[in-house]
Design a protein around this motif. Sequence first.
Motif, short mmCIF file in Angstrom:
data_model
loop_
_atom_site.label_atom_id
_atom_site.label_comp_id
_atom_site.label_asym_id
_atom_site.label_seq_id
_atom_site.Cartn_x
_atom_site.Cartn_y
_atom_site.Cartn_z
N LYS A 1 19.41 21.90 -68.70
CA LYS A 1 20.67 20.79 -68.72
C LYS A 1 21.70 21.90 -68.07
CE LYS A 1 23.45 17.92 -71.53
NZ LYS A 1 23.63 17.41 -72.85
N PRO A 2 22.02 23.30 -68.39
CA PRO A 2 22.99 23.73 -67.85
C PRO A 2 22.97 24.08 -66.25
CG PRO A 2 22.13 25.21 -69.62
CD PRO A 2 21.19 23.95 -69.49
N LEU A 3 21.59 23.69 -65.81
CA LEU A 3 21.69 23.86 -64.39
C LEU A 3 21.67 22.63 -63.71
CD1 LEU A 3 18.78 26.61 -64.30
CD2 LEU A 3 21.14 26.76 -64.14
N ILE B 1 14.19 13.74 -64.19
CA ILE B 1 15.21 14.52 -64.05
C ILE B 1 15.18 15.33 -62.72
CG2 ILE B 1 15.37 15.17 -66.51
CD1 ILE B 1 13.39 17.74 -65.83
N LYS B 2 14.35 14.78 -61.84
CA LYS B 2 14.21 15.27 -60.44
C LYS B 2 13.92 16.89 -60.27
CE LYS B 2 14.95 11.41 -58.45
NZ LYS B 2 14.20 10.29 -58.89
N LEU B 3 12.98 17.36 -61.04
CA LEU B 3 12.53 18.78 -61.29
C LEU B 3 11.09 18.95 -61.60
CD1 LEU B 3 13.40 21.86 -61.81
CD2 LEU B 3 13.43 21.29 -64.20
N ILE B 4 10.37 19.78 -60.63
CA ILE B 4 9.30 19.95 -60.54
C ILE B 4 9.24 21.01 -61.96
CG2 ILE B 4 7.09 20.80 -59.63
CD1 ILE B 4 8.10 20.07 -57.01
N ASN B 5 8.54 20.61 -62.81
CA ASN B 5 8.77 21.52 -64.30
C ASN B 5 7.39 22.14 -64.13
OD1 ASN B 5 9.04 22.64 -66.69
ND2 ASN B 5 8.79 20.70 -67.84
N PHE B 6 7.45 23.50 -63.84
CA PHE B 6 6.24 24.40 -63.82
C PHE B 6 5.81 24.71 -65.13
CE2 PHE B 6 7.78 25.06 -59.30
CZ PHE B 6 6.67 24.98 -58.76
N ALA C 1 17.29 25.79 -60.46
CA ALA C 1 16.28 24.87 -61.47
C ALA C 1 14.82 25.34 -61.17
CB ALA C 1 16.72 23.63 -61.44
N LEU C 2 14.48 25.37 -60.07
CA LEU C 2 12.80 25.57 -59.69
C LEU C 2 12.54 27.02 -60.10
CD1 LEU C 2 10.49 24.54 -58.07
CD2 LEU C 2 11.27 25.59 -56.18
N MET D 1 6.49 11.56 -64.47
CA MET D 1 7.51 11.11 -65.36
C MET D 1 8.79 11.90 -65.50
SD MET D 1 5.67 9.03 -68.59
CE MET D 1 7.05 8.59 -69.14
N VAL D 2 8.45 13.20 -65.55
CA VAL D 2 9.41 14.27 -65.61
C VAL D 2 10.14 14.40 -64.38
CG1 VAL D 2 9.86 16.77 -65.96
CG2 VAL D 2 8.39 15.58 -67.48
#
Length: 155
Positions: free
Chosen positions: A85-87, A32-37, A95-96, A27-28
């Motif tokens: 958000k700033p990135l 947001i198209k980010l792999i949230n570590f 972002a990664l 879902m994340v």
Amino acid sequence: MSQFLQQVINGLSLGSIYALIALGYTMVYGIIKLINFAHGDVYMVGAYTAFICTAWLGFGFFPALIASMVVCGLLGVLIERLAYKPLRKAPRITALITAIGVSYILEYTMQYFMGSEVRTYPNVLPKTTYQLGPVSVTTHQIYIFAITIVLMVAL
């Protein structure tokens, strides 16, 4: 054969937990198209919040669950606003790297405040074991599997 069936029950229980975590990652990433570590670390903060609520403050299961959800939700909003958000327009590698940094910040902050020793939750839900022939199933395993099915259908 009985050991095989017991391991199937154990695997369904543990696999249900993994499925919920994977659903959160999906879902994340989808939004947001980010792999949230830091995703797993937010789960860790929720687990420690529930531990503090039950073991130290004497809350029951549902108040501790609500408190944990509120803390994780606020933490997620804070991380999104301050770190991600700033990135949005920055290169993906930025972002990664930020996600890895947020993960380390959460891990080491919790380790600083909570220590690194093993902790045991108090029994806040009654635990009953049912014997189905040679296979035993606990109410905790039933809760995990049922809640996973309900949440996946709801999503």
